[in-house]
Design an enzyme around this catalytic site. Structure first.
Site, PDB file in Angstrom:
ATOM      1  N   HIS A  18      53.913 -43.091 -43.448  1.00 29.83           N
ATOM      2  CA  HIS A  18      54.917 -42.426 -44.292  1.00 29.83           C
ATOM      3  C   HIS A  18      55.693 -41.394 -43.480  1.00 29.83           C
ATOM      4  O   HIS A  18      56.918 -41.287 -43.577  1.00 29.83           O
ATOM      5  CB  HIS A  18      54.243 -41.728 -45.486  1.00 29.83           C
ATOM      6  CG  HIS A  18      53.548 -42.655 -46.413  1.00 29.83           C
ATOM      7  ND1 HIS A  18      52.252 -42.440 -46.841  1.00 29.83           N
ATOM      8  CD2 HIS A  18      53.946 -43.802 -47.012  1.00 29.83           C
ATOM      9  CE1 HIS A  18      51.891 -43.414 -47.664  1.00 29.83           C
ATOM     10  NE2 HIS A  18      52.905 -44.255 -47.775  1.00 29.83           N
ATOM     11  N   LYS A  42      46.830 -44.406 -64.057  1.00 30.47           N
ATOM     12  CA  LYS A  42      46.104 -44.727 -62.820  1.00 30.47           C
ATOM     13  C   LYS A  42      45.372 -43.503 -62.304  1.00 30.47           C
ATOM     14  O   LYS A  42      45.930 -42.417 -62.240  1.00 30.47           O
ATOM     15  CB  LYS A  42      47.084 -45.186 -61.739  1.00 30.47           C
ATOM     16  CG  LYS A  42      47.521 -46.609 -61.829  1.00 30.47           C
ATOM     17  CD  LYS A  42      48.327 -46.954 -60.589  1.00 30.47           C
ATOM     18  CE  LYS A  42      48.602 -48.422 -60.501  1.00 30.47           C
ATOM     19  NZ  LYS A  42      49.374 -48.744 -59.290  1.00 30.47           N
ATOM     20  N   ARG A  91      56.183 -53.028 -43.643  1.00 26.18           N
ATOM     21  CA  ARG A  91      55.183 -53.195 -42.579  1.00 26.18           C
ATOM     22  C   ARG A  91      55.047 -54.644 -42.142  1.00 26.18           C
ATOM     23  O   ARG A  91      54.693 -54.930 -41.006  1.00 26.18           O
ATOM     24  CB  ARG A  91      53.808 -52.708 -43.059  1.00 26.18           C
ATOM     25  CG  ARG A  91      53.742 -51.228 -43.319  1.00 26.18           C
ATOM     26  CD  ARG A  91      52.441 -50.855 -43.957  1.00 26.18           C
ATOM     27  NE  ARG A  91      52.400 -51.496 -45.284  1.00 26.18           N
ATOM     28  CZ  ARG A  91      51.425 -51.382 -46.154  1.00 26.18           C
ATOM     29  NH1 ARG A  91      50.365 -50.674 -45.851  1.00 26.18           N
ATOM     30  NH2 ARG A  91      51.475 -51.974 -47.325  1.00 26.18           N
ATOM     31  N   SER A 129      47.718 -46.556 -47.449  1.00 22.60           N
ATOM     32  CA  SER A 129      46.958 -45.593 -48.249  1.00 22.60           C
ATOM     33  C   SER A 129      45.678 -46.201 -48.775  1.00 22.60           C
ATOM     34  O   SER A 129      44.636 -45.541 -48.825  1.00 22.60           O
ATOM     35  CB  SER A 129      47.817 -45.075 -49.408  1.00 22.60           C
ATOM     36  OG  SER A 129      48.901 -44.324 -48.930  1.00 22.60           O
TER      37      SER A 129
END
Length: 158
Positions: A18, A42, A91, A129
């Protein structure tokens, strides 16, 4: 006129990947607003407030980067922030396919906001993450995945 972009995500936690994308985005935009999506249904590793605090700590003294918590559609958040662009990190090809679909939807709903896809630099492209959360769950150090100087324990709920 200041060119502002938003960089939306969950950032649970914020990683070196990030950080690298923000560095790239600042070469294109005057300001980057890190939009921390808040999905109350969440439960993550860090509270949304802790994620914001981590990013605020990392970019303290840098007026070009600001962290904000938001709920709802990313395009609505971008419009409210006065952003001209949405930054998305890519990515791999899986990321690209997902982000291309999101770009098409956002373009229909928010034609005045462009999506800019930035490739995550190779040295940090393998960091996610979710990987950080898994490594941490097994009691291992995650320092090499996080921006230098960030101690994740400082942000974990007690």
């Amino acid at each position: 006129m200041q060119r502002t972009a938003i960089f939306p995500g969950s950032f649970d936690p914020f990683t070196r990947g990030h950080e690298a994308l923000i560095h790239q985005a600042l070469r294109l935009f005057d300001k980057v607003i890190v939009g921390i999506g808040n999905n109350p249904s969440k439960e993550g590793l860090l509270t949304v407030e802790a994620r914001k605090r981590l990013i605020d700590d990392l970019y303290a003294g840098n007026a070009q980067v600001e962290a904000r918590i938001y709920e709802g559609l990313t395009g609505d958040f971008a419009e409210a922030a006065g952003a001209c662009a949405i930054i998305r990190g890519v990515r791999n090809t899986t990321d690209f396919e997902y982000e291309r679909t999101m770009e098409a939807t956002n373009h229909r709903l928010y034609p005045g906001i462009v999506t800019v896809m930035l490739f995550t630099p190779s040295p940090v492209a393998d960091i996610s993450s979710s990987t950080v959360r898994e490594v941490l769950a097994f009691g291992r150090s995650v320092d090499e995945f996080l921006p230098r100087g960030i101690d994740i324990r400082k942000y974990l709920s007690k």
